[in-house]
Scaffold this motif. Sequence first.
Motif, mmCIF file in Angstrom:
data_model
loop_
_atom_site.group_PDB
_atom_site.id
_atom_site.type_symbol
_atom_site.label_atom_id
_atom_site.label_comp_id
_atom_site.label_asym_id
_atom_site.label_seq_id
_atom_site.Cartn_x
_atom_site.Cartn_y
_atom_site.Cartn_z
ATOM 1 N N GLU A 241 81.688 32.278 34.280
ATOM 2 C CA GLU A 241 81.387 31.791 35.632
ATOM 3 C C GLU A 241 81.707 32.850 36.690
ATOM 4 N N GLU A 242 82.821 33.519 36.534
ATOM 5 C CA GLU A 242 83.201 34.559 37.496
ATOM 6 C C GLU A 242 82.194 35.710 37.488
ATOM 7 N N LEU A 243 81.749 36.091 36.299
ATOM 8 C CA LEU A 243 80.765 37.165 36.200
ATOM 9 C C LEU A 243 79.440 36.758 36.834
ATOM 10 N N GLU A 244 79.004 35.522 36.578
ATOM 11 C CA GLU A 244 77.756 35.050 37.178
ATOM 12 C C GLU A 244 77.850 35.056 38.699
ATOM 13 N N ASN A 245 79.003 34.708 39.223
ATOM 14 C CA ASN A 245 79.205 34.714 40.675
ATOM 15 C C ASN A 245 79.137 36.127 41.252
ATOM 16 N N ASN A 246 79.470 37.124 40.436
ATOM 17 C CA ASN A 246 79.440 38.514 40.888
ATOM 18 C C ASN A 246 78.121 39.222 40.600
ATOM 19 N N LEU A 247 77.229 38.540 39.920
ATOM 20 C CA LEU A 247 75.905 39.103 39.607
ATOM 21 C C LEU A 247 74.855 38.227 40.273
ATOM 22 N N PRO A 248 74.507 38.513 41.513
ATOM 23 C CA PRO A 248 73.568 37.652 42.241
ATOM 24 C C PRO A 248 72.211 37.560 41.543
ATOM 25 N N ASN A 249 71.598 36.385 41.644
ATOM 26 C CA ASN A 249 70.276 36.122 41.066
ATOM 27 C C ASN A 249 70.241 36.304 39.551
ATOM 28 N N SER A 250 71.378 36.082 38.906
ATOM 29 C CA SER A 250 71.467 36.235 37.455
ATOM 30 C C SER A 250 72.144 35.019 36.851
ATOM 31 N N ARG A 251 71.869 34.832 35.568
ATOM 32 C CA ARG A 251 72.604 33.822 34.818
ATOM 33 C C ARG A 251 72.973 34.424 33.473
ATOM 34 N N MET A 252 73.966 33.852 32.839
ATOM 35 C CA MET A 252 74.452 34.392 31.591
ATOM 36 C C MET A 252 74.405 33.316 30.513
ATOM 37 N N GLU A 253 73.943 33.700 29.344
ATOM 38 C CA GLU A 253 73.947 32.815 28.184
ATOM 39 C C GLU A 253 74.866 33.422 27.143
ATOM 40 N N ILE A 254 75.748 32.609 26.592
ATOM 41 C CA ILE A 254 76.606 33.066 25.502
ATOM 42 C C ILE A 254 75.827 32.866 24.215
ATOM 43 N N LEU A 255 75.632 33.947 23.463
ATOM 44 C CA LEU A 255 74.801 33.901 22.260
ATOM 45 C C LEU A 255 75.614 33.696 20.995
ATOM 46 N N GLY A 256 76.828 34.164 21.009
ATOM 47 C CA GLY A 256 77.668 34.084 19.819
ATOM 48 C C GLY A 256 79.088 34.422 20.188
ATOM 49 N N GLU A 257 79.894 34.579 19.172
ATOM 50 C CA GLU A 257 81.316 34.853 19.369
ATOM 51 C C GLU A 257 81.556 36.009 20.341
ATOM 52 N N ASN A 258 80.851 37.115 20.138
ATOM 53 C CA ASN A 258 81.085 38.302 20.958
ATOM 54 C C ASN A 258 79.801 38.882 21.537
ATOM 55 N N SER A 259 78.865 38.019 21.898
ATOM 56 C CA SER A 259 77.653 38.543 22.513
ATOM 57 C C SER A 259 77.154 37.582 23.588
ATOM 58 N N CYS A 260 76.427 38.156 24.538
ATOM 59 C CA CYS A 260 75.866 37.359 25.623
ATOM 60 C C CYS A 260 74.573 38.000 26.093
ATOM 61 N N MET A 261 73.812 37.218 26.860
ATOM 62 C CA MET A 261 72.566 37.695 27.443
ATOM 63 C C MET A 261 72.646 37.445 28.942
#
Length: 108
Positions: free
Chosen positions: A33-53
């Motif tokens: 959530e903190e990262l999404e707040n710092n990346l305007p116009n972006s969203r983050m999906e957690i793909l697995g244990e140690n990966s994200c999109m």
Amino acid sequence: IVKLGRVTELMENIEGEYRLRLQLDSHIGEVKEELENNLPNSRMEILGENSCMIISKEPMALSPILKLLDLKGISVYEARKIKPSLEDVFVRVTGIGASKLKEEGVGK
């Protein structure tokens, strides 16, 4: 039925999204959530244990993302730009994923 011209148009719409897959040294869930707040116009999906999109409507500079993650004690081992697949287009058009089709026995 979707005509070929429509598929091309949809591919272009989906390609308007920029996708960046990150392979990390630890789970990102606590800081998502903190990262999404710092990346305007972006969203983050957690793909697995140690990966994200990270998905954005505009190109993303990699260095601020790396800096944010580094400040949180998370190292990035790989960053890869991802292009949409034909399945991504199908899901967007129909709202039906491959797993749903298998459950319903479509294509047998």
